[in-house]
Design an enzyme around this catalytic site. Structure first.
Site, PDB file in Angstrom:
ATOM      1  N   LYS A   1       0.835  -1.212   0.000  1.00 17.53           N
ATOM      2  CA  LYS A   1       0.000   0.000   0.000  1.00 17.53           C
ATOM      3  C   LYS A   1       0.866   1.257   0.000  1.00 17.53           C
ATOM      4  O   LYS A   1       1.911   1.316   0.650  1.00 17.53           O
ATOM      5  CB  LYS A   1      -0.917  -0.031   1.232  1.00 17.53           C
ATOM      6  CG  LYS A   1      -1.978   1.065   1.254  1.00 17.53           C
ATOM      7  CD  LYS A   1      -2.899   0.860   2.439  1.00 17.53           C
ATOM      8  CE  LYS A   1      -3.957   1.971   2.532  1.00 17.53           C
ATOM      9  NZ  LYS A   1      -4.904   1.745   3.638  1.00 17.53           N
TER      10      LYS A   1
ATOM     11  N   SER B   1      -9.502   2.231   2.519  1.00 15.98           N
ATOM     12  CA  SER B   1      -8.507   2.965   1.767  1.00 15.98           C
ATOM     13  C   SER B   1      -7.495   2.085   1.040  1.00 15.98           C
ATOM     14  O   SER B   1      -6.691   2.589   0.255  1.00 15.98           O
ATOM     15  CB  SER B   1      -7.757   3.911   2.707  1.00 15.98           C
ATOM     16  OG  SER B   1      -7.044   3.210   3.707  1.00 15.98           O
TER      17      SER B   1
ATOM     18  N   SER C   1     -10.445  -0.330   6.278  1.00 10.65           N
ATOM     19  CA  SER C   1      -9.653  -0.072   5.074  1.00 10.65           C
ATOM     20  C   SER C   1      -9.032  -1.307   4.447  1.00 10.65           C
ATOM     21  O   SER C   1      -8.582  -1.258   3.306  1.00 10.65           O
ATOM     22  CB  SER C   1      -8.553   0.955   5.378  1.00 10.65           C
ATOM     23  OG  SER C   1      -9.116   2.224   5.605  1.00 10.65           O
TER      24      SER C   1
END
Length: 500
Positions: free
Chosen positions: A150, A225, A249
């Site tokens: 990420k 996210s 997320s």
């Protein structure tokens, strides 16, 4: 009299109204010009970041082509079809080479990125990691496994943007702890993936790298996210990813993209070396965690991460290794479940999913025990929302200075910007009509220094104790919906359908 003396001190020409008007107009023009210049600088930095990504992806394409030429006859489709456990076994026994696996996933990641815009950077150090693997005598549990990371998790020689201009240009000098441990176990981090601006959004869009699409349905959101991770893995461009989760997320992108994801218990894994516009949260613990296509892949990743290397690099992580005996046990479990938490009303399809899963578990011999989360309103409004925005979102707003607000975030941003007094007045006005919105506005004012310890001492322990007694020491807790709704359309945040 005072006014006359003032005019005497000032230059006589200032007494002319026209001169004053010209001065005011020129001042206003100067302010507009400065803002325009500032916006131009922001745009320039974003353009530079996009160019850097383009060059990185070109470099990735050339590396993939070179590996392909060096390893002719690779059965890419066969490699991509293997589960992570199968892939790890073949790499261990030597029937597949790490080069062929890395090439296959690099090539597929480029293809998926063309379709859904999920990759933000190529981790060029993956080629060096590949060479180091050849020299290692002891092979780690993830030896030769390509891993996506990420965006906001630090990788040496790369930026961690968090989707914000503020963090552009800050090239990291060392890997985050979790990336170091992945490499120690033989994993090969090879790309970084897209996220929403600030990461406080359940879509996946930012002004720098744009909107990420859902590979299963381009009209839908991949979630956030960790949306870039979800999209890349679901599209087949990665077999294992590392995301992060504060309020869903990892779990939401996994749900929206048909994957498996795990948010570990707080402090189970290291969070050192992570960029975030939110700092100092105590009541809401964010965690890094794995995302993959199946549960066995998550288990293998956790087994690899929970090693001595992790415990030495970060002493705040409890030195408790993965319990293989518990994971492989066939003993029947008592599992708590609920169809709705009493705060968010799930759609019938989400309830049905829980009901079907409950039946499957019962048919397999497990005991399912219904329960309701205690004091849910207080937990969501006070511990969660006020816990995230303890400073009234001041630090978050400070990160926006000199930035462009993503359209998907504008409704949230405008709410955060409201003065605390205005939020309190609106909360009082809206309380009789929309009590939940009123509580949210009040919570966004922040200020909860003693709320957590007071809650734990006076409320949480008795409540949780009662739930524990009700469930009679449930072995797995709990079965519930990931969210109240299935996968949503792109930009749903911008339409006001969602707001923190």
């Amino acid at each position: 009299m005072t006014q006359e003396r003032l005019w005497q001190v000032l230059d006589p020409s200032w007494g002319d109204i026209r001169a004053l008007s010209a001065l005011l107009c020129s001042s206003a023009a100067a302010v507009v010009l400065l803002k325009w210049l500032g916006r131009g600088q922001v745009q320039q930095r974003m353009d530079e970041a996009r160019r850097s990504r383009h060059l990185a992806l070109e470099r990735m394409k050339k590396a993939a082509q070179r590996l392909k030429q060096e390893n002719p006859g690779i059965q890419t489709s066969q490699i991509l079809s293997l589960t992570m456990v199968e892939l790890a076994e073949k790499l261990k026994e030597g029937s597949l080479s790490p080069e062929s696996v890395l090439y296959s996933y690099m090539d597929k990641a480029l293809e998926v990125n063309q379709e859904v815009n999920c990759v933000t950077d190529f981790i060029h150090g993956c080629e060096d990691q590949l060479q180091k693997l050849k020299k290692q005598k002891e092979k780690g549990l993830l030896c030769g496994i390509p891993i996506s990371i990420k965006d906001h998790i630090n990788c040496k020689g790369h930026i961690s943007s968090a989707g914000m201009v503020k963090f552009l240009g800050q090239v990291k000098e060392e890997d985050s702890v979790i990336v170091q441990v992945l490499k120690h176990q033989g994993g090969i981090p090879f790309v970084k993936t897209n996220i929403p601006q600030t990461m406080i959004n359940y879509d996946c869009s930012n002004p720098i790298f744009g909107q990420t699409l859902n590979p299963l349905n381009p009209q839908k959101s991949p979630g956030g996210s960790s949306g870039g991770e979800g999209a890349l893995i679901a599209g087949g461009g990665s077999i294992l990813g590392v995301g992060s989760d504060v309020a869903g997320s990892i779990r939401l992108p996994s749900s929206f993209c048909g994957l498996c994801g795990l948010k570990p218990t707080a402090s189970r894994l290291s969070k050192q070396g992570v960029v975030s516009p939110l700092v100092g949260m105590q009541s809401v613990a964010g965690m890094l965690g794995p995302m993959a296509r199946d549960v066995d892949s998550l288990a293998l990743c956790m087994k690899a991460l929970l090693c001595q290397e992790m415990f030495q690099l970060d002493p705040t992580v409890a030195p408790i290794p993965f319990n293989e005996q518990v994971y492989t046990s066939s003993k029947p479990l008592r599992i708590g479940y609920y169809e709705g938490d009493g705060y968010f009303q799930p759609l019938p399809s989400m309830k049905r999913a829980v009901q079907l899963t409950r039946k499957l578990l019962q048919d397999a011999g497990h005991t399912l025990v219904p329960f309701a989360p205690p004091k849910i309103d207080y937990m969501v409004d006070e511990l969660f929302t006020r816990g995230i925005f303890s400073d009234g979102a001041a630090h978050l707003l400070d990160c926006f200075k000199g930035d462009i607000v993503d359209p998907n975030l504008k409704s949230q941003y405008k709410t955060y910007r409201l003065p605390a007094l205005v939020k309190r007045i609106l909360a009082i006005i809206l309380k009789p009509i929309y009590p939940r919105i009123a509580r949210d506005l009040s919570a966004l004012c922040g200020g909860m220094c003693w709320a957590v310890p007071c809650f734990m001492q006076g409320c949480a322990k008795p409540c949780l104790g009662a739930v524990w007694h009700r469930l009679s020491q449930v072995r797995v807790c709990c079965l519930c919906t990931t969210w109240a709704q299935p996968c949503l359309i792109q930009g749903f945040s911008a339409t006001g359908c969602f707001q923190i």
